[in-house]
Scaffold this motif. Structure first.
Motif, PDB file in Angstrom:
ATOM      1  N   ALA A  15      33.599  34.603  45.371  1.00  0.00           N
ATOM      2  CA  ALA A  15      34.279  34.264  44.114  1.00  0.00           C
ATOM      3  C   ALA A  15      35.058  32.962  44.240  1.00  0.00           C
ATOM      4  CB  ALA A  15      35.218  35.393  43.711  1.00  0.00           C
ATOM      5  N   THR A  16      34.870  32.079  43.266  1.00  0.00           N
ATOM      6  CA  THR A  16      35.717  30.887  43.201  1.00  0.00           C
ATOM      7  C   THR A  16      36.993  31.208  42.428  1.00  0.00           C
ATOM      8  OG1 THR A  16      34.486  30.135  41.254  1.00  0.00           O
ATOM      9  CG2 THR A  16      33.814  29.246  43.391  1.00  0.00           C
ATOM     10  N   LEU A  17      36.932  32.246  41.579  1.00  0.00           N
ATOM     11  CA  LEU A  17      38.089  32.726  40.823  1.00  0.00           C
ATOM     12  C   LEU A  17      38.096  34.245  40.833  1.00  0.00           C
ATOM     13  CD1 LEU A  17      37.821  30.708  37.471  1.00  0.00           C
ATOM     14  CD2 LEU A  17      39.611  30.446  39.182  1.00  0.00           C
ATOM     15  N   ILE A  18      39.280  34.805  40.921  1.00  0.00           N
ATOM     16  CA  ILE A  18      39.453  36.236  40.684  1.00  0.00           C
ATOM     17  C   ILE A  18      40.600  36.333  39.688  1.00  0.00           C
ATOM     18  CG2 ILE A  18      39.931  38.513  41.633  1.00  0.00           C
ATOM     19  CD1 ILE A  18      39.039  37.428  44.387  1.00  0.00           C
ATOM     20  N   VAL A  19      40.296  36.895  38.521  1.00  0.00           N
ATOM     21  CA  VAL A  19      41.306  36.998  37.474  1.00  0.00           C
ATOM     22  C   VAL A  19      41.405  38.433  36.984  1.00  0.00           C
ATOM     23  CG1 VAL A  19      40.933  34.610  36.720  1.00  0.00           C
ATOM     24  CG2 VAL A  19      39.711  36.457  35.570  1.00  0.00           C
ATOM     25  N   VAL A  20      42.561  38.767  36.444  1.00  0.00           N
ATOM     26  CA  VAL A  20      42.746  40.029  35.744  1.00  0.00           C
ATOM     27  C   VAL A  20      42.811  39.661  34.269  1.00  0.00           C
ATOM     28  CG1 VAL A  20      44.225  42.036  35.420  1.00  0.00           C
ATOM     29  CG2 VAL A  20      44.032  40.990  37.691  1.00  0.00           C
ATOM     30  N   PHE A  93      38.190  40.580  37.340  1.00  0.00           N
ATOM     31  CA  PHE A  93      36.869  39.964  37.251  1.00  0.00           C
ATOM     32  C   PHE A  93      36.706  38.975  38.402  1.00  0.00           C
ATOM     33  CE2 PHE A  93      37.588  41.310  32.929  1.00  0.00           C
ATOM     34  CZ  PHE A  93      36.338  41.635  32.433  1.00  0.00           C
ATOM     35  N   PHE A  94      35.606  39.100  39.126  1.00  0.00           N
ATOM     36  CA  PHE A  94      35.231  38.136  40.159  1.00  0.00           C
ATOM     37  C   PHE A  94      34.318  37.121  39.492  1.00  0.00           C
ATOM     38  CE2 PHE A  94      36.139  42.045  42.398  1.00  0.00           C
ATOM     39  CZ  PHE A  94      36.814  41.628  43.541  1.00  0.00           C
ATOM     40  N   LEU A  95      34.637  35.851  39.623  1.00  0.00           N
ATOM     41  CA  LEU A  95      33.844  34.800  38.984  1.00  0.00           C
ATOM     42  C   LEU A  95      33.385  33.793  40.013  1.00  0.00           C
ATOM     43  CD1 LEU A  95      36.307  34.250  36.028  1.00  0.00           C
ATOM     44  CD2 LEU A  95      34.059  35.291  35.832  1.00  0.00           C
ATOM     45  N   GLY A 105      31.025  44.545  37.177  1.00  0.00           N
ATOM     46  CA  GLY A 105      32.021  43.790  36.423  1.00  0.00           C
ATOM     47  C   GLY A 105      33.438  44.170  36.793  1.00  0.00           C
ATOM     48  N   PRO A 106      34.306  44.410  35.797  1.00  0.00           N
ATOM     49  CA  PRO A 106      35.706  44.691  36.123  1.00  0.00           C
ATOM     50  C   PRO A 106      35.912  46.048  36.785  1.00  0.00           C
ATOM     51  CG  PRO A 106      35.324  44.927  33.769  1.00  0.00           C
ATOM     52  CD  PRO A 106      34.060  44.379  34.368  1.00  0.00           C
TER      53      PRO A 106
END
Length: 123
Positions: A15-20, A93-95, A105-106
């Protein structure tokens, strides 16, 4: 039986981003994905034969960033996967770039497990 999610350690590295965040809008849903070829050979009561849901483009309201840097609202792609997203779905979310990764997904991994692996805490 459903396949297990990818190992958390692998998703964190990929993942380059991990967001909630929460899905605020489904902008586009692709064409239905045909059933896998072997589905015809199975009993009608068979479960988890590998059906995939179509790709989607969604608007994601970001509540927290766990890895990387992200704007507060993002438009991201969900590839063909065994789930569909709808408005109100949320979680981590792993992006990779602007594409969701993780088989579910989430729901791939619990937030607490991700925070533990990253060494962060819920605020």
């Amino acid at each position: 039986m459903a396949r297990r999610p990818e190992p958390l350690e692998d998703l964190i590295v990929d993942a380059t981003l991990i967001v909630v965040g929460d899905v605020t809008e489904v902008l586009e849903t692709g064409a239905p994905v045909p059933p896998p070829p072997h589905a015809k050979e199975l009993k009608p009561s068979a479960r988890d034969v590998g059906y995939l849901s179509p790709r989607q483009r969604i608007r994601l309201q970001v509540a927290r960033v766990l890895k990387g840097e992200a704007p507060s609202v993002m438009v991201v792609e969900k590839p063909e996967a065994p789930y569909l997203l709808k408005v109100g779905d949320g979680g981590p979310f792993f992006l990779e770039g602007l594409q969701i990764i993780g088989r579910y997904g989430p729901d791939s991994h619990r937030l607490e497990a991700i925070e533990r692996a990253l060494g962060t805490q819920t605020r």
